[in-house]
Scaffold this motif. Structure first.
Motif, PDB file in Angstrom:
ATOM      1  N   PRO A  97      23.672  -0.939 -37.074  1.00 21.28           N
ATOM      2  CA  PRO A  97      23.240  -1.901 -36.055  1.00 21.28           C
ATOM      3  C   PRO A  97      23.812  -3.293 -36.255  1.00 21.28           C
ATOM      4  O   PRO A  97      23.810  -4.122 -35.336  1.00 21.28           O
ATOM      5  N   ALA A 147      29.708  -3.735 -37.111  1.00 20.20           N
ATOM      6  CA  ALA A 147      28.606  -3.348 -36.235  1.00 20.20           C
ATOM      7  C   ALA A 147      29.060  -2.197 -35.349  1.00 20.20           C
ATOM      8  O   ALA A 147      30.198  -2.174 -34.866  1.00 20.20           O
ATOM      9  N   SER A 148      28.172  -1.221 -35.143  1.00 18.07           N
ATOM     10  CA  SER A 148      28.421  -0.021 -34.320  1.00 18.07           C
ATOM     11  C   SER A 148      29.301   1.007 -35.023  1.00 18.07           C
ATOM     12  O   SER A 148      29.671   2.012 -34.397  1.00 18.07           O
ATOM     13  N   ALA A 164      24.665   4.665 -35.688  1.00 14.03           N
ATOM     14  CA  ALA A 164      25.662   3.658 -36.033  1.00 14.03           C
ATOM     15  C   ALA A 164      25.011   2.492 -36.764  1.00 14.03           C
ATOM     16  O   ALA A 164      23.788   2.288 -36.700  1.00 14.03           O
TER      17      ALA A 164
END
Length: 377
Positions: free
Chosen positions: A82, A217-218, A80
């Motif tokens: 970061p 993010a992710s 993913a």
């Protein structure tokens, strides 16, 4: 014609003949006892009943079941983003092999810049706190300041070090490696581009992101899997699940591989009435691909009881038991057996049979109807 799926019809016949819904014979006769079905030669001929002989077996049978190739969950990783940012480049393609640490993608991230700025600020504050502590320790030795001030200074220095460690951990979570963080400490130069690297060696199964896309993010970028060893999820009919404890090995004819059974599910699929079993294989160079449907052969070793081979069409399900119809002078005797394994042509069973006895392979609907009528008397 196969007869293992005739249970709805047989239940209907049982209802017509007055059998209770529970499947227990009304006259109290145990389900594990054989039952005589009286038929004359003319009736047998009119019903088209055919028979074949029983053969002794060595005690090793087969169960042919469908399966689907899957990746063991501990060998699957979704890489993913970061930090939030813009996907500048995706450096890998589906089905490409990568090693641990190989570049996967590059991100332009303002969050990364802010995290680096906060780290450098924490580093400066930690250096000031250390210098202040050194100075106050000297002043305390010269009795210029009180001990209380030195205690406060020490606490401030400890807090500054903890904040610096926290900021370093945030950079690591954002995807920066230890050498990159060390370079930032030394050069104090902010980097706007983040390199995302492979957390393990394996094969790229799927790309989720695209170049030029802004991601949070992710957000998933790629899926990586290690494909050796690999699993095959087998769908075993519930009636055959009892034989899974005796499986010696699992063979994949299409790939020429042998594996082992490592797990048997405890739940039953309500739609297919099957149990999921997991077999593990070392594919090597064999092209087993996740999601691939194939056929597996379970090699089953029989127990200590006598084991026989009969035509697969000779075994029928009735009242939650497996039965065969053995030819006798009065007609046929319905004998309950334990189905050990099965192929499209033959079935391996255990029960009170003998070499040379003949079992019915055609005309079984008539025999089942006569069986239900005999039980109702």
């Amino acid at each position: 014609m196969r007869h293992h799926h005739l249970l709805p019809l047989i239940l209907t016949l049982a209802c017509v003949c007055g059998l209770p819904a529970s499947g227990a014979p009304p006259n109290g006769q145990a389900a594990n006892q054989d039952i005589l079905v009286k038929l004359t030669e003319e009736q047998i001929h009119a019903a088209g009943v055919e028979t074949q002989p029983v053969e002794a077996e060595s005690g090793v049978g087969e169960i042919v079941v469908p399966g689907v190739v899957s990746v063991p969950p501990q060998q699957l990783r979704i890489v993913a983003a970061p930090a939030a940012g813009l996907v500048e480049t995706l450096l890998v393609a589906p089905d490409e092999d990568v090693k641990e640490g190989d570049p996967i993608a590059t991100l332009k991230s303002s969050e990364l810049v802010e995290a680096q700025r906060a780290f450098l600020l924490a580093m400066s504050e930690a250096a000031l706190a250390v210098e202040k502590l050194r100075r106050d320790e000297q002043l305390f030795k010269e009795r210029i300041i009180a001990e209380r001030r030195l205690i406060v200074t020490r606490a401030e220095a400890a807090q500054a070090r903890a904040t610096l460690d926290e900021r370093a951990q945030i950079l690591a979570l954002a995807g920066m490696t230890e050498p990159e963080i060390a370079a930032l400490r030394k050069d104090r130069k902010l980097a706007a581009v983040l390199m995302v690297r492979a957390p393990l060696g394996g094969t790229i199964l799927q790309r989720h992101g695209t170049t030029g896309e802004r991601v949070a993010a992710s957000a998933p970028l790629v899926t990586i899997a290690r494909l050796d060893p690999i699993w095959v999820n087998l769908q075993v009919p519930l009636g055959r699940a009892v034989a899974l404890d005796s499986v010696e090995r699992v063979h994949l004819p299409s790939a020429g591989l042998d594996g082992k059974l490592i797990r048997v599910g405890r739940t039953v699929d309500s739609a297919t009435q099957s149990v999921t079993a997991v077999a593990e294989f070392r594919p090597g160079r064999s092209p087993l691909r996740p999601g691939q449907a194939l056929t597996a052969i379970l090699r089953v070793k029989g127990g200590g009881s006598s084991q026989w081979r009969v035509p697969a069409d000779a075994v029928v399900s009735h009242l939650n038991h497996s039965w065969v119809f053995v030819r006798v002078p009065e007609g046929f005797r319905a004998i309950p057996v334990t189905l050990v394994s099965e192929t499209p042509q033959f079935a391996s069973v255990q029960g009170p049979l003998a070499v040379g006895e003949r079992v019915a392979t055609r005309g079984l609907l008539t025999l089942l109807a006569e069986l239900a009528e005999a039980e109702s008397k």
